[in-house]
Write an enzyme that holds these catalytic residues in place. Structure first.
Site, PDB file in Angstrom:
ATOM      1  N   ASN A  35     -24.109  18.446 -21.397  1.00 52.41           N
ATOM      2  CA  ASN A  35     -22.775  18.462 -21.325  1.00 52.41           C
ATOM      3  C   ASN A  35     -22.314  17.265 -21.536  1.00 52.41           C
ATOM      4  O   ASN A  35     -21.650  16.586 -20.231  1.00 52.41           O
ATOM      5  CB  ASN A  35     -22.315  19.742 -20.830  1.00 52.41           C
ATOM      6  N   TRP A  36     -22.009  16.634 -22.938  1.00 53.22           N
ATOM      7  CA  TRP A  36     -21.126  15.377 -23.023  1.00 53.22           C
ATOM      8  C   TRP A  36     -19.278  15.263 -22.181  1.00 53.22           C
ATOM      9  O   TRP A  36     -19.162  14.052 -22.330  1.00 53.22           O
ATOM     10  CB  TRP A  36     -21.153  15.035 -24.626  1.00 53.22           C
ATOM     11  N   LYS A  37     -19.585  16.190 -22.696  1.00 54.61           N
ATOM     12  CA  LYS A  37     -17.911  16.212 -21.455  1.00 54.61           C
ATOM     13  C   LYS A  37     -16.548  15.628 -22.531  1.00 54.61           C
ATOM     14  O   LYS A  37     -17.366  15.253 -23.552  1.00 54.61           O
ATOM     15  CB  LYS A  37     -17.653  16.199 -19.974  1.00 54.61           C
TER      16      LYS A  37
ATOM     17  N   HIS B 220     -16.534  26.998 -19.147  1.00 54.63           N
ATOM     18  CA  HIS B 220     -16.653  26.384 -17.707  1.00 54.63           C
ATOM     19  C   HIS B 220     -15.649  25.304 -16.806  1.00 54.63           C
ATOM     20  O   HIS B 220     -14.501  26.122 -17.318  1.00 54.63           O
ATOM     21  CB  HIS B 220     -17.073  24.309 -19.224  1.00 54.63           C
TER      22      HIS B 220
ATOM     23  N   GLU C 283     -14.609  23.561 -15.309  1.00 60.23           N
ATOM     24  CA  GLU C 283     -13.241  21.943 -15.721  1.00 60.23           C
ATOM     25  C   GLU C 283     -12.039  22.684 -16.978  1.00 60.23           C
ATOM     26  O   GLU C 283     -11.034  22.074 -17.143  1.00 60.23           O
ATOM     27  CB  GLU C 283     -13.790  21.282 -16.443  1.00 60.23           C
TER      28      GLU C 283
ATOM     29  N   GLU D 140     -22.952  27.469 -12.024  1.00 62.98           N
ATOM     30  CA  GLU D 140     -22.839  25.891 -11.865  1.00 62.98           C
ATOM     31  C   GLU D 140     -22.033  26.401 -10.608  1.00 62.98           C
ATOM     32  O   GLU D 140     -20.515  26.167 -11.088  1.00 62.98           O
ATOM     33  CB  GLU D 140     -22.310  25.176 -12.980  1.00 62.98           C
TER      34      GLU D 140
ATOM     35  N   GLY E 270     -21.330  17.075 -11.098  1.00 62.87           N
ATOM     36  CA  GLY E 270     -20.665  15.851 -10.495  1.00 62.87           C
ATOM     37  C   GLY E 270     -20.375  14.606  -9.284  1.00 62.87           C
ATOM     38  O   GLY E 270     -19.895  13.912  -8.930  1.00 62.87           O
TER      39      GLY E 270
ATOM     40  N   SER F 191     -25.398  18.560 -10.863  1.00 62.80           N
ATOM     41  CA  SER F 191     -25.945  17.616 -10.651  1.00 62.80           C
ATOM     42  C   SER F 191     -27.520  17.536 -11.112  1.00 62.80           C
ATOM     43  O   SER F 191     -28.645  16.373 -10.119  1.00 62.80           O
ATOM     44  CB  SER F 191     -26.254  17.168  -9.175  1.00 62.80           C
TER      45      SER F 191
ATOM     46  N   GLY G  63     -25.091  17.717 -17.247  1.00 61.58           N
ATOM     47  CA  GLY G  63     -23.815  16.862 -17.451  1.00 61.58           C
ATOM     48  C   GLY G  63     -24.311  15.091 -17.323  1.00 61.58           C
ATOM     49  O   GLY G  63     -24.986  14.227 -18.512  1.00 61.58           O
ATOM     50  N   GLY G  64     -23.366  14.577 -16.657  1.00 62.24           N
ATOM     51  CA  GLY G  64     -23.642  12.753 -16.111  1.00 62.24           C
ATOM     52  C   GLY G  64     -25.313  12.563 -16.692  1.00 62.24           C
ATOM     53  O   GLY G  64     -25.218  11.898 -17.074  1.00 62.24           O
TER      54      GLY G  64
HETATM   55  P1  PGA Z   1     -22.841  17.118 -14.152  1.00 66.59           P
HETATM   56  O1  PGA Z   1     -22.061  18.773 -14.681  1.00 66.59           O
HETATM   57  O2  PGA Z   1     -24.667  17.625 -14.321  1.00 66.59           O
HETATM   58  O3  PGA Z   1     -22.366  15.729 -13.953  1.00 66.59           O
HETATM   59  O4  PGA Z   1     -22.587  17.005 -12.324  1.00 66.59           O
HETATM   60  C1  PGA Z   1     -22.920  19.844 -14.858  1.00 66.59           C
HETATM   61  C2  PGA Z   1     -21.633  20.214 -15.843  1.00 66.59           C
HETATM   62  O5  PGA Z   1     -20.303  20.124 -15.676  1.00 66.59           O
HETATM   63  O6  PGA Z   1     -21.941  21.259 -16.780  1.00 66.59           O
END
Ligand code: PGA
Length: 254
Positions: free
Chosen positions: A10-12, A93, A95, A164, A170, A210, A231-232
């Site tokens: 997930n590149w956000k 998600h 976010e 999640e 994050g 994470s 994500g990251g």
């Molecule tokens: P993260 O994000 O791996 O940076 O914790 C995961 C996500 O939000 O899907």
């Protein structure tokens, strides 16, 4: 039933044309994996270019509007995602739920729209730290799942649920193996009750929060974990490659 693994990045709100080379590198790491599906959910502006740059590699969006078209400034429909070449989409998600006030009913409508259009839908659920500390995590997440699930007829194999925990996204904090196992067991059982045992069996349960190269093997080796939403650590092939390799190991030792 043996389920294939799915590792989705997930590149956000990251990624410019200058990052297409990185996507190509990631797709090369994915090619070596035969028991694991790999995908990248990139910003809408990159979808078409990523598909063109790396044909055959699964590219997804990060959100969609529940309607097919209309007066919804700034939104993107399932048909538009498909038109750009996406075959997958993330809905719900945390976010989006937090930043855009998306409640469960909206998430369910978005998931239904994605499935109806033939997209693979990754539906996210997860509790806050407050809820976990109050001891209500499993109840909250199974209720959230129930309220966020679309009514499904033929979605088997095209629906994945990503657990999640918000406090793990994050933050570098990862849910413990016991916490993940307990939640995934609850989710699988809930899917069986709400939908059907067949859909529960064919639905992939991903963990997100994470996931990194150094914890991926432990997480992806858990019995009821079918993959990860990352994500990251999905932003570079150097970090994402080892996670794909860990999924592949888990797929072959299951
Ligand atoms: P993260 O994000 O791996 O940076 O914790 C995961 C996500 O939000 O899907």
């Amino acid at each position: 039933m043996a389920r294939r693994k799915l590792v989705a990045g997930n590149w956000k709100m990251h990624g410019l044309a200058s990052d297409l080379g990185e996507i190509a590198q990631i797709s090369m790491a994915a090619q070596a994996a035969d028991g694991t599906d790999v995908a990248l959910c990139v910003p809408a502006t990159l979808i078409h270019r990523a598909v063109a740059a790396v044909p055959g590699f699964t590219i997804g969006g990060q959100d969609l509007h529940a309607n097919e078209k209309g007066a919804h400034t700034g939104d993107i429909s399932a048909a538009m995602l498909k038109d750009a070449g996406a075959t997958m989409v993330i809905v719900g998600h945390s976010e989006r739920r937090q930043d855009h006030g998306e409640g469960d009913a909206i998430v369910a409508a978005k998931a239904a729209a994605g499935l109806a259009a033939g997209l693979h839908v990754i539906l996210c659920v997860g509790e806050s730290l407050e809820i976990r500390e109050a001891g209500n995590a499993t109840r909250f997440v199974s209720d959230q799942l129930k309220a966020s699930l679309p009514s499904l007829s033929d979605a088997a194999g095209r629906l994945s649920i990503a657990y999640e925990p918000i406090w793990a996204i994050g933050t570098g904090k990862v849910a413990g193996s016991d916490e993940i196992t307990q939640m995934h067991d609850v989710l699988r059982a809930s899917l069986g009750e709400i939908l059907s045992p067949e859909v529960a069996e064919s639905t992939l349960l991903l963990y997100g929060g994470s996931v990194k190269a150094d914890n991926a093997a432990d997480i992806l080796g858990l019995a009821n974990v079918d993959g990860a939403l990352v994500g990251g650590a999905s932003l570079t092939a150097a970090q994402f490659g080892p996670i794909i390799a860990a999924a592949e190991n888990a797929a072959h030792s299951a």
